[in-house]
Design a protein around this motif. Structure first.
Motif, mmCIF file in Angstrom:
data_model
loop_
_atom_site.group_PDB
_atom_site.id
_atom_site.type_symbol
_atom_site.label_atom_id
_atom_site.label_comp_id
_atom_site.label_asym_id
_atom_site.label_seq_id
_atom_site.Cartn_x
_atom_site.Cartn_y
_atom_site.Cartn_z
ATOM 1 N N LEU A 14 0.812 -1.214 0.000
ATOM 2 C CA LEU A 14 0.000 0.000 0.000
ATOM 3 C C LEU A 14 0.848 1.268 0.000
ATOM 4 C CD1 LEU A 14 -3.095 0.566 0.127
ATOM 5 C CD2 LEU A 14 -2.857 0.777 2.608
ATOM 6 N N ASP A 16 2.792 2.962 -2.119
ATOM 7 C CA ASP A 16 2.643 3.979 -3.176
ATOM 8 C C ASP A 16 1.405 4.831 -2.936
ATOM 9 O OD1 ASP A 16 4.950 3.185 -4.414
ATOM 10 O OD2 ASP A 16 3.948 1.991 -5.966
ATOM 11 N N LYS A 17 0.311 4.185 -2.558
ATOM 12 C CA LYS A 17 -0.939 4.909 -2.305
ATOM 13 C C LYS A 17 -0.803 5.807 -1.078
ATOM 14 C CE LYS A 17 -3.130 2.652 -5.583
ATOM 15 N NZ LYS A 17 -3.573 3.297 -6.854
ATOM 16 N N ASN A 20 1.312 8.888 -1.754
ATOM 17 C CA ASN A 20 0.556 9.863 -2.549
ATOM 18 C C ASN A 20 -0.519 10.559 -1.725
ATOM 19 O OD1 ASN A 20 1.982 9.420 -4.928
ATOM 20 N ND2 ASN A 20 0.631 7.768 -5.584
ATOM 21 N N THR A 21 -0.830 9.998 -0.556
ATOM 22 C CA THR A 21 -1.871 10.561 0.311
ATOM 23 C C THR A 21 -1.284 11.429 1.414
ATOM 24 O OG1 THR A 21 -3.255 8.601 -0.067
ATOM 25 C CG2 THR A 21 -3.830 9.980 1.816
ATOM 26 N N SER A 224 -5.661 3.691 7.798
ATOM 27 C CA SER A 224 -5.876 2.491 6.997
ATOM 28 C C SER A 224 -6.887 1.611 7.720
ATOM 29 C CB SER A 224 -4.573 1.708 6.814
ATOM 30 O OG SER A 224 -3.640 2.443 6.070
ATOM 31 N N LYS A 241 -10.981 6.555 0.407
ATOM 32 C CA LYS A 241 -10.775 5.977 -0.918
ATOM 33 C C LYS A 241 -10.565 4.483 -0.729
ATOM 34 C CE LYS A 241 -8.665 9.988 -3.204
ATOM 35 N NZ LYS A 241 -7.461 10.490 -3.928
ATOM 36 N N GLU A 243 -9.073 0.894 -1.965
ATOM 37 C CA GLU A 243 -7.964 0.362 -2.761
ATOM 38 C C GLU A 243 -7.933 -1.158 -2.635
ATOM 39 O OE1 GLU A 243 -6.212 2.302 -4.604
ATOM 40 O OE2 GLU A 243 -6.487 4.296 -3.709
ATOM 41 N N VAL A 245 -5.793 -4.406 -2.237
ATOM 42 C CA VAL A 245 -4.478 -4.673 -1.661
ATOM 43 C C VAL A 245 -4.298 -6.174 -1.496
ATOM 44 C CG1 VAL A 245 -2.942 -4.238 0.291
ATOM 45 C CG2 VAL A 245 -4.592 -2.491 -0.408
ATOM 46 N N ILE A 263 -8.332 3.892 2.615
ATOM 47 C CA ILE A 263 -7.398 4.912 3.098
ATOM 48 C C ILE A 263 -8.243 6.143 3.391
ATOM 49 C CG2 ILE A 263 -5.454 6.398 2.557
ATOM 50 C CD1 ILE A 263 -4.383 4.256 0.734
#
Length: 280
Positions: A14, A16-17, A20-21, A224, A241, A243, A245, A263
């Motif tokens: 997780l 990368d996500k 970016n958050t 998370s 959001k 995702e 995983v 997330i």
């Protein structure tokens, strides 16, 4: 960068996500440190990393301050004691807490790689994960040294603390990343006892209150969690959001596919930033 620990719910897939958050911040605070994957794969100037599990935090201190000693003692455990009889004898000694801190830390690492399915679980009698019967458990020397190197590149504190204390002590304006035990995906699923106290619905509700209170001090929050209706109900006010995983650690291989996770972000109210500026 991988952690030296196997960890149920680890965040490698997780990252990368999450990166970016995460908003910019001087300090990242984690009330549920876990394996340290988020620490290893982010670049904040300062970290305050907490967990309720003193065995985990001791291991992190030793890996930071005495990686060579940890590697030397743990290597011997890995090489000479990969059998059930030794595992249970070492577990008995570990639960009696009758050894030096560095040996205790090395034993916890040994359990992590030799215990069943990478679990970290406790009962009233102490650590109780059964022997995993793995042919050649991986010895994470490279990962331990990479962890120690990361610790030298930033300011980092490791603390034994419950989540309320960790959040209340977070510096004003810091980023709090909360990764608590997940809300069960169904009514038949049960919370696991990560340490000696189960993390139940009431604990999630208390966590929500603490995180909302932190935003009034200018803290930003990223969370998370499992993607369930109950999650969205408990963690009201978050922007979520979903995702997909991967979940690699499961005794049932058919259940190691991708599952939806949330997330969530919770930012300080606008007046908080204005109040902070006026107070300077």
């Amino acid at each position: 960068m991988k952690s030296f620990l196997k960890w149920v719910g680890g965040k490698m897939r997780l990252m990368d996500k999450l990166n970016n958050t995460f908003p910019d911040a001087e300090c990242l605070v984690e009330p549920f440190m876990g394996s340290g994957t988020v620490f290893l794969n982010t670049k904040f100037p300062k970290y305050i990393l907490s967990d309720i599990n003193p065995d985990l935090i001791l291991l992190m201190h030793v890996a930071k301050d005495a990686p060579d000693g940890l590697i030397e003692i743990a290597r011997e455990l890995f090489l000479k004691h990969n059998n059930a009889a030794d595992y249970y004898e070492i577990r008995r000694s570990f639960n009696e807490d009758s050894c030096s801190p560095i040996l205790h830390a090395a034993q916890f690492l040994y359990f992590n790689r030799h215990g069943f399915n990478g679990l970290c679980r406790y009962s009233s009698n102490g650590f109780n994960v059964p022997y995993g019967n793995y042919k050649t458990p991986y010895f994470p020397e490279f990962e331990i040294r990479a962890f120690a190197a990361k610790c030298r590149q930033c300011e980092v504190q490791f603390k034994v603390a419950d989540f309320t204390t960790a959040i209340n002590d977070a510096p004003d304006g810091s980023l709090i990343y909360a990764d608590p035990p997940y809300v069960p995906a169904s009514k038949t699923a049960n919370f696991q006892s990560y340490h000696k106290d189960a993390f139940n619905q009431r604990a999630h509700e208390e966590l929500t209150s603490a995180l909302h209170a932190a935003t009034l001090r200018g803290c930003s929050v990223v969370l998370s969690q499992s993607d369930t209706e109950l999650t969205r109900e408990i963690y009201h006010g978050f922007e979520f959001k979903s995702e997909l995983v991967g979940r690699p650690i499961n005794s049932n291989g058919a259940r190691r596919g991708k599952v939806p996770e949330l997330i969530g972000t919770l930012l300080p109210p606008p007046h908080t930033e204005l109040a902070t500026e006026l107070s300077l």
